[in-house]
Motif scaffolding. Structure first.
Motif, short mmCIF file in Angstrom:
data_model
loop_
_atom_site.label_atom_id
_atom_site.label_comp_id
_atom_site.label_asym_id
_atom_site.label_seq_id
_atom_site.Cartn_x
_atom_site.Cartn_y
_atom_site.Cartn_z
N ALA A 1 0.76 -1.23 0.02
CA ALA A 1 -0.08 0.00 0.05
C ALA A 1 1.07 1.14 -0.07
N SER A 2 0.16 2.28 -0.58
CA SER A 2 1.08 3.59 -0.55
C SER A 2 2.26 3.34 -1.24
N GLY A 3 3.53 3.71 -0.68
CA GLY A 3 4.80 3.46 -1.13
C GLY A 3 5.24 1.98 -1.63
N GLY A 4 4.50 1.10 -0.61
CA GLY A 4 4.58 -0.26 -1.08
C GLY A 4 3.87 -0.48 -2.60
N TYR A 5 2.69 0.02 -2.95
CA TYR A 5 2.15 -0.24 -4.12
C TYR A 5 3.11 0.41 -5.22
N TRP A 6 3.63 1.38 -4.76
CA TRP A 6 4.61 2.55 -5.79
C TRP A 6 5.83 1.30 -6.00
N LEU A 7 6.11 0.64 -5.26
CA LEU A 7 7.33 -0.41 -5.53
C LEU A 7 6.87 -1.37 -6.32
N ALA A 8 5.64 -1.99 -6.19
CA ALA A 8 4.93 -3.05 -6.95
C ALA A 8 4.96 -2.59 -8.39
N CYS A 9 4.47 -1.28 -8.69
CA CYS A 9 4.32 -0.66 -10.02
C CYS A 9 5.66 -0.53 -10.82
N ALA A 10 6.85 -1.13 -10.11
CA ALA A 10 8.09 -1.00 -10.93
C ALA A 10 8.18 -2.50 -11.57
N ALA A 11 7.32 -3.37 -11.29
CA ALA A 11 7.06 -4.52 -11.82
C ALA A 11 6.34 -4.44 -13.14
N ASP A 12 6.37 -5.41 -14.06
CA ASP A 12 5.81 -5.50 -15.26
C ASP A 12 4.34 -6.25 -15.14
N GLU A 13 4.38 -7.22 -14.03
CA GLU A 13 3.10 -7.75 -13.69
C GLU A 13 3.11 -7.88 -12.32
N ILE A 14 1.78 -7.52 -11.62
CA ILE A 14 1.62 -7.56 -10.03
C ILE A 14 0.56 -8.59 -9.78
N TYR A 15 1.10 -9.17 -8.97
CA TYR A 15 0.11 -10.46 -8.33
C TYR A 15 0.01 -10.27 -6.70
N ALA A 16 -1.18 -10.95 -6.09
CA ALA A 16 -1.41 -10.75 -4.70
C ALA A 16 -2.17 -12.01 -4.24
N ASP A 17 -2.35 -12.46 -3.00
CA ASP A 17 -3.13 -13.08 -2.38
C ASP A 17 -4.51 -12.48 -2.15
N GLU A 18 -5.61 -13.11 -2.64
CA GLU A 18 -6.89 -12.80 -2.46
C GLU A 18 -7.35 -11.60 -1.32
N ASN A 19 -6.62 -11.80 -0.16
CA ASN A 19 -6.79 -10.89 0.92
C ASN A 19 -5.47 -9.98 1.29
N SER A 20 -4.76 -9.89 0.34
CA SER A 20 -3.79 -8.90 0.31
C SER A 20 -4.28 -7.49 0.33
N ILE A 21 -3.80 -6.73 1.10
CA ILE A 21 -4.16 -5.19 1.22
C ILE A 21 -3.47 -4.35 -0.05
N VAL A 22 -4.05 -3.72 -0.96
CA VAL A 22 -3.47 -3.29 -2.06
C VAL A 22 -4.08 -1.78 -2.41
N GLY A 23 -3.15 -1.02 -2.76
CA GLY A 23 -3.54 0.33 -3.11
C GLY A 23 -3.09 1.52 -2.42
N SER A 24 -3.95 2.36 -1.56
CA SER A 24 -3.72 3.53 -0.88
C SER A 24 -2.86 4.48 -1.55
N ILE A 25 -3.48 4.90 -2.88
CA ILE A 25 -2.55 5.76 -3.54
C ILE A 25 -2.92 7.15 -3.16
N GLY A 26 -2.07 7.75 -2.21
CA GLY A 26 -2.09 8.88 -1.63
C GLY A 26 -0.76 9.34 -1.03
N VAL A 27 -0.76 10.31 -0.47
CA VAL A 27 0.37 10.81 0.34
C VAL A 27 -0.19 11.47 1.59
N ILE A 28 0.67 11.06 2.67
CA ILE A 28 -0.07 11.44 4.13
C ILE A 28 1.04 12.30 4.91
N ALA A 29 0.79 13.14 5.79
CA ALA A 29 1.62 13.73 6.78
C ALA A 29 1.23 13.49 8.00
N MET A 30 1.93 12.91 9.06
CA MET A 30 1.31 12.72 10.24
C MET A 30 2.21 13.40 11.18
#
Length: 283
Positions: A100-129
């Protein structure tokens, strides 16, 4: 030595199986500091350089990452793409608990992306805490003294009430970073993305099964089974780690005699920061 001897073996007696190098990307993404190894461009450089070698069939990224620094995310992903182009190698990403977030950014470096059916994927945003303590010092009877050169040097001071103009400036910065994130996802996923952009890029995240329908990933599948389906049962999956390992770094190796103990408070803060990233996704 072994390679030089193999050339004398008749071709009909040689067996050559496809080899996939596996790079594990585990934990929050942040600039390297303190005792704990991090997902950073600096820490991963020797691993990636070792993983992308000619003569292999491809590189697999095993990702379990809740996000972190957008700059480090961009640096790591860019380096992966650079090496993939130089070595002409396909890259496959496999999401575990969360990409998620930066983790999905890293996944997008791949040509193909796969996940478990219950993996959490996405969170395309930026946060300041952060936290605010505007009344804390007054209650403790402590006088804080801050002197600056520059009208905005102390903006978003946690011991002062928030100023609307400071918040507006921060939101502008976050929106600009978000635009970079969206542009990268659009470039890498292209026509595979489905659904409304207002939903996909809203910062929401989904189960792997739902992410397939949105085009965020290419399918539900695990690393071993998916790569065996692609390359055959004889495919060799070789984990690639940091040269020399990270054990000595964790113990303070390479620092002064007291270096490890001096950085223990910093390590504790990093652990809390890491815990905060994972807890956003209930993990």
């Amino acid at each position: 030595m072994l390679k030089s001897l193999l050339k004398f073996v008749p071709a009909r007696f040689r067996k050559s199986y496809p080899v996939i190098h596996v790079v594990r990307l585990d934990g929050p993404i942040m600039a390297e500091r303190g005792l704990r190894p991090t997902l950073s461009a600096k820490a991963l450089e020797p691993v990636l350089a070792k993983a992308f070698r000619k003569g292999i069939a491809g590189v697999a990224l095993s990702i379990n990452c809740p996000g972190g620094s957008p700059v480090q995310s961009a640096l790591i992903a860019s380096r992966i793409r650079q090496l993939a182009a130089e070595k002409n190698l396909p890259v496959y990403a496999f999401c575990e608990d969360v990409a998620a977030s930066g983790g999905y950014w890293l996944a997008c470096a791949a040509d193909e992306i796969y996940a478990d059916e219950n993996s959490i994927v996405g969170s395309i945003g930026v946060i300041a805490m952060g936290f605010g303590f505007p009344e804390a010092l007054k209650k403790l009877g402590v006088e804080r003294r801050v002197h600056t050169a520059g009208d905005n040097k102390s903006q978003l001071d946690p011991f002062q009430p928030e100023k609307p103009e400071d918040v507006e400036r921060l939101e502008t910065l976050l929106n600009e970073m978000h635009a970079s994130f969206k542009a990268m996802v659009k470039e890498r996923r292209g026509a595979r993305l489905k659904g409304e952009e207002s939903e996909i890029f809203s910062g929401l995240y989904w189960r792997g099964e739902k992410a397939v329908g949105l085009g965020l990933i290419d399918g539900v599948g695990h690393l071993q089974t998916t790569l065996r389906m692609k390359f055959g049962d004889k495919v060799q999956l070789r984990p690639i780690g940091a040269p020399g390992g990270w054990g000595l770094r964790f113990l303070g190796g390479g620092r002064g005699a007291a270096g490890g103990f001096a950085e223990l408070p910093d390590a504790a803060l990093e652990a809390l920061e890491s815990r905060a990233w994972w807890s956003r996704f209930g993990l």
